[in-house]
Design an enzyme around this catalytic site. Structure first.
Site, mmCIF file in Angstrom:
data_model
loop_
_atom_site.group_PDB
_atom_site.id
_atom_site.type_symbol
_atom_site.label_atom_id
_atom_site.label_comp_id
_atom_site.label_asym_id
_atom_site.label_seq_id
_atom_site.Cartn_x
_atom_site.Cartn_y
_atom_site.Cartn_z
ATOM 1 N N ILE A 140 0.910 -1.147 0.000
ATOM 2 C CA ILE A 140 0.000 0.000 0.000
ATOM 3 C C ILE A 140 0.951 1.198 0.000
ATOM 4 O O ILE A 140 1.456 1.610 1.041
ATOM 5 C CB ILE A 140 -0.923 0.017 1.228
ATOM 6 C CG1 ILE A 140 -1.788 -1.247 1.270
ATOM 7 C CG2 ILE A 140 -1.807 1.275 1.208
ATOM 8 C CD1 ILE A 140 -2.565 -1.425 2.549
ATOM 9 N N PRO A 141 1.278 1.723 -1.186
ATOM 10 C CA PRO A 141 2.408 2.643 -1.341
ATOM 11 C C PRO A 141 2.140 4.075 -0.866
ATOM 12 O O PRO A 141 2.126 5.030 -1.645
ATOM 13 C CB PRO A 141 2.679 2.587 -2.843
ATOM 14 C CG PRO A 141 1.332 2.336 -3.440
ATOM 15 C CD PRO A 141 0.629 1.428 -2.462
ATOM 16 N N CYS A 142 1.963 4.231 0.427
ATOM 17 C CA CYS A 142 1.644 5.549 0.973
ATOM 18 C C CYS A 142 2.802 6.536 0.800
ATOM 19 O O CYS A 142 2.590 7.741 0.873
ATOM 20 C CB CYS A 142 1.210 5.437 2.430
ATOM 21 S SG CYS A 142 2.400 4.641 3.494
ATOM 22 N N HIS A 143 4.017 6.031 0.517
ATOM 23 C CA HIS A 143 5.138 6.942 0.260
ATOM 24 C C HIS A 143 4.910 7.745 -1.024
ATOM 25 O O HIS A 143 5.537 8.781 -1.221
ATOM 26 C CB HIS A 143 6.460 6.167 0.188
ATOM 27 C CG HIS A 143 6.537 5.187 -0.936
ATOM 28 N ND1 HIS A 143 5.912 3.950 -0.885
ATOM 29 C CD2 HIS A 143 7.142 5.254 -2.149
ATOM 30 C CE1 HIS A 143 6.149 3.304 -2.012
ATOM 31 N NE2 HIS A 143 6.889 4.079 -2.798
#
Length: 156
Positions: free
Chosen positions: A118-121
């Protein structure tokens, strides 16, 4: 069955936890007791992580995950999973997509249990990087690796 794994990334150790063959946690830390680690359970994901950290465009969409969270965070995480390698979006973009405020999106992402998948970056502030649960410097490095740091407002 719960399984634990440890992957050594160029940015430090990553702990993985799976439950019934689905990833429930991926975090930049060495959080698993060494005696519990069974890296054989994560061979497929480790290959993807190898590619990712070698700077190769990597898609984690086929890795099954399980989220134990509320429906609001679920909507935010689902929207963030759509953001692909090399792309960035703002907290405001995600907020508009799920019908909430940018601050609420930031709070939800600060609780993301499955980093990278879950690529919150890839979610940034309108005026710069914004925050990251494991520190802004790691966020910067991940975006650099993906070639998307140049797309961040005010970083250009």
């Amino acid at each position: 069955m719960i399984r634990y794994g440890t992957y050594m990334s160029p940015f430090g150790p990553i702990t993985l936890v799976s439950e019934d063959e689905k990833i429930v946690m991926l975090d930049f830390c060495k959080c698993a007791e060494e005696s519990l680690v069974d890296n054989n359970s994560f061979v497929g994901l480790f290959k993807k992580l190898d590619n990712y950290f070698q700077g190769k465009r990597t898609d984690f969409d086929d890795i099954p995950i399980r989220l134990n969270t509320n429906s609001f965070r679920m909507r935010v995480y689902k929207e963030v999973r759509k953001v692909k390698w090399g792309e960035v979006v703002t907290y405001k973009d995600i907020a508009e997509a799920v019908g909430t405020s940018p601050r609420a999106v930031g709070v939800a992402l600060s609780k993301n249990p499955i980093l990278l998948l879950i690529p919150c970056h890839r979610v940034v502030a309108e005026n710069g990087l914004g925050g990251y649960s494991r520190g802004v410097e790691l966020k910067r490095k991940l975006l650099e690796l993906e070639g998307s740091l140049i797309k961040v407002p005010s970083i250009k």
